[in-house]
Design an enzyme around this catalytic site. Structure first.
Site, PDB file in Angstrom:
ATOM      1  NE  ARG A   1      -2.092  -1.726   3.505  1.00 17.80           N
ATOM      2  CZ  ARG A   1      -2.317  -1.186   4.700  1.00 17.80           C
ATOM      3  NH1 ARG A   1      -3.907  -2.083   5.005  1.00 17.80           N
ATOM      4  NH2 ARG A   1      -1.493  -2.492   5.572  1.00 17.80           N
TER       5      ARG A   1
ATOM      6  CE  LYS B   1       1.054  -2.300   9.269  1.00 20.60           C
ATOM      7  NZ  LYS B   1      -1.081  -2.482  10.524  1.00 20.60           N
TER       8      LYS B   1
ATOM      9  CE1 TYR C   1      -5.982   2.115  10.388  1.00 22.39           C
ATOM     10  CE2 TYR C   1      -4.578   1.891   8.142  1.00 22.39           C
ATOM     11  CZ  TYR C   1      -6.028   2.545   9.153  1.00 22.39           C
ATOM     12  OH  TYR C   1      -6.563   1.682   8.661  1.00 22.39           O
TER      13      TYR C   1
ATOM     14  CG  HIS D   1      -1.883  -0.889  15.618  1.00 22.59           C
ATOM     15  ND1 HIS D   1      -3.531  -1.042  15.498  1.00 22.59           N
ATOM     16  CD2 HIS D   1      -2.082  -0.546  13.976  1.00 22.59           C
ATOM     17  CE1 HIS D   1      -4.394  -1.069  14.417  1.00 22.59           C
ATOM     18  NE2 HIS D   1      -3.669  -0.584  13.508  1.00 22.59           N
TER      19      HIS D   1
ATOM     20  CD  GLU E   1      -3.626   3.390  15.511  1.00 20.04           C
ATOM     21  OE1 GLU E   1      -3.311   3.161  16.120  1.00 20.04           O
ATOM     22  OE2 GLU E   1      -3.425   3.613  14.127  1.00 20.04           O
TER      23      GLU E   1
ATOM     24  CB  ALA F   1      -7.242  -8.709  17.336  1.00 13.60           C
ATOM     25  CB  ILE F   2      -2.099 -10.079  14.690  1.00 14.18           C
ATOM     26  CG1 ILE F   2      -0.734 -10.567  15.482  1.00 14.18           C
ATOM     27  CG2 ILE F   2      -2.245  -9.574  13.550  1.00 14.18           C
ATOM     28  CD1 ILE F   2      -0.683 -11.418  16.685  1.00 14.18           C
ATOM     29  CG  ASP F   3      -1.995  -4.006  12.984  1.00 12.40           C
ATOM     30  OD1 ASP F   3      -0.555  -4.695  12.256  1.00 12.40           O
ATOM     31  OD2 ASP F   3      -2.842  -4.304  12.373  1.00 12.40           O
TER      32      ASP F   3
ATOM     33  CB  ALA G   1       1.556  -7.558  11.974  1.00 11.75           C
ATOM     34  CG  ASN G   2       1.442  -6.367   6.362  1.00  7.17           C
ATOM     35  OD1 ASN G   2       1.409  -7.375   6.923  1.00  7.17           O
ATOM     36  ND2 ASN G   2       1.711  -5.585   4.846  1.00  7.17           N
ATOM     37  CG  MET G   3      -4.383 -10.341   7.810  1.00  8.30           C
ATOM     38  SD  MET G   3      -5.746 -10.735   8.200  1.00  8.30           S
ATOM     39  CE  MET G   3      -7.100 -11.866   7.256  1.00  8.30           C
TER      40      MET G   3
END
Length: 374
Positions: free
Chosen positions: A15, A75, A94, A96, A118, A267-269, A298-300
């Site tokens: 991305r 990210k 993002y 997190h 987020e 929910a891994i992020d 972590a970045n599906m």
């Protein structure tokens, strides 16, 4: 304002923070936009498209971090990027932070102004997180279905079954945006779907929507343990905004699951909602614990980069423009929802859940930009 977008450097992250269309909007408002060469290739946008939209192409991320007032990414900044942040620079991406003490410490040290997608709020939700939650929820079923194939370590289950053979059982923990979208995909495939949540209103809503295509259960320890034990595929879709995810599926529960069953932790992020979760990458997406396959990328949404980037820019661009046009202080003062996105400022942690989880003194945003407390 001078706005910059570097090429993402996280493993298999395709991305990009700004699309050419977003660059054109910023340029039309009189802002200079710097884009690192090749930053848009993962979404099929080459340097010429950015140049035609008004961008200045640079050869190195270091130039962007050196020259730009605001950095727009997707990210969380990686260690090399965090080292280039400077005092007073705006970072919009993002973050997190709750499960990531090293990143938090670096951002605090940088004294940058760090606004997290987020935690920006909206009417009844998290609008900058929502499109990626929609993507991740839908992808979780694709990823889980692949992992269930015998060649990938799974039980050899086809989620939809075939005439004369029962479909696979899917348990979805959480009926929010991720869980709802996962259920749409799983039910569409013909799987046997169960959604767990603690909110009666959510259970009523998803139950009404899916009718007989999905079952609902109240999420307590007994129901969760029963549904996990019966499932071929478990989707972890829980979220506490800004905070670390609760560990709902324990190591002990894995012993009740059939060998080759699959866990997908969306929910891994935020640290993951399975006790045995650890972040993985698209390069090495799965690992096995107690004969259960774990998918914890972590970045599906990075795997479907074009869809994800355009969906993300649809909701981030208005805020990017507001910050660029007004400056970050006025933009946050004028928009209490955007102000909720401020996580780190001038060496202080300004988001309560992050401060509490990581042991920092909490500084309310209202003290920084003069918001009236609610």
């Amino acid at each position: 304002m001078r706005v910059g977008t570097p090429k993402e450097v996280k493993n298999h992250e395709y991305r990009v923070g700004l699309t050419p269309e977003s660059v054109r909007e910023l340029s039309a408002h009189g802002h200079d936009v710097l884009v690192e060469t090749g930053a848009g290739l993962g979404i099929g946008a080459d340097d010429n498209e950015y140049i035609n939209a008004g961008a200045i192409i640079t050869d190195a991320a270091s130039e962007i971090f050196e020259k730009c007032d605001m950095i727009v990414k997707v990210k969380e900044p990686q260690p090399a990027e965090r080292a280039m942040l400077r005092e007073g620079q705006i970072l919009f991406t993002y973050l997190h932070l709750a499960p990531d003490p090293e990143q938090t410490a670096d951002l605090v040290k940088s004294k940058a102004i760090c606004i997290a997608y987020e935690t920006v709020t909206g009417t009844g939700g998290l609008p900058l997180l929502k499109p990626m939650s929609q993507v991740a929820g839908r992808m979780s079923i694709q990823a889980g279905a692949t992992a269930l194939e015998k060649a990938h370590g799974g039980r050899g289950i086809l989620l939809g079954g075939v005439p004369g053979v029962a479909p696979g059982k899917v348990t979805i923990i959480g009926g929010g945006v991720v869980g709802f979208n996962a259920a749409q995909m799983a039910a569409g495939l013909g799987a046997d779907v169960t959604i767990l949540d603690r909110n009666p209103d959510v259970l009523e809503s998803v139950g009404t929507h899916f009718e007989a295509r999905a079952k609902t259960r109240f999420s307590n320890k007994a129901n969760l343990a029963e549904c996990v034990a019966e499932a071929d595929l478990v989707i972890g879709a829980v979220l506490i905004p800004g905070a670390e995810a609760p560990k709902l599926v324990t190591r002990e529960m894995l012993s009740t699951m059939r060998p080759g069953s699959v866990l997908v932790d969306v929910a891994i992020d935020q640290g993951g909602c399975f006790e045995t979760s650890k972040a993985t990458t698209h390069q090495h997406p799965t690992y096995v614990v107690d004969d259960v396959v774990h998918y914890c990328v972590a970045n599906m949404p990075g795997a479907v980069s074009r869809t994800s980037t355009y969906a993300l820019n649809n909701v981030t661009l208005p805020h990017t423009l507001a910050i660029a046009n007004k400056g970050w202080e006025a933009a946050l003062r004028d928009d209490a929802h955007l102000a909720e996105g401020l996580n780190v400022w001038n060496g202080h942690v300004t988001y309560r859940a992050v401060a509490e989880d990581l042991g920092y003194e909490y500084m309310p945003v209202s003290e920084i930009v003069g918001l009236q407390p609610e």
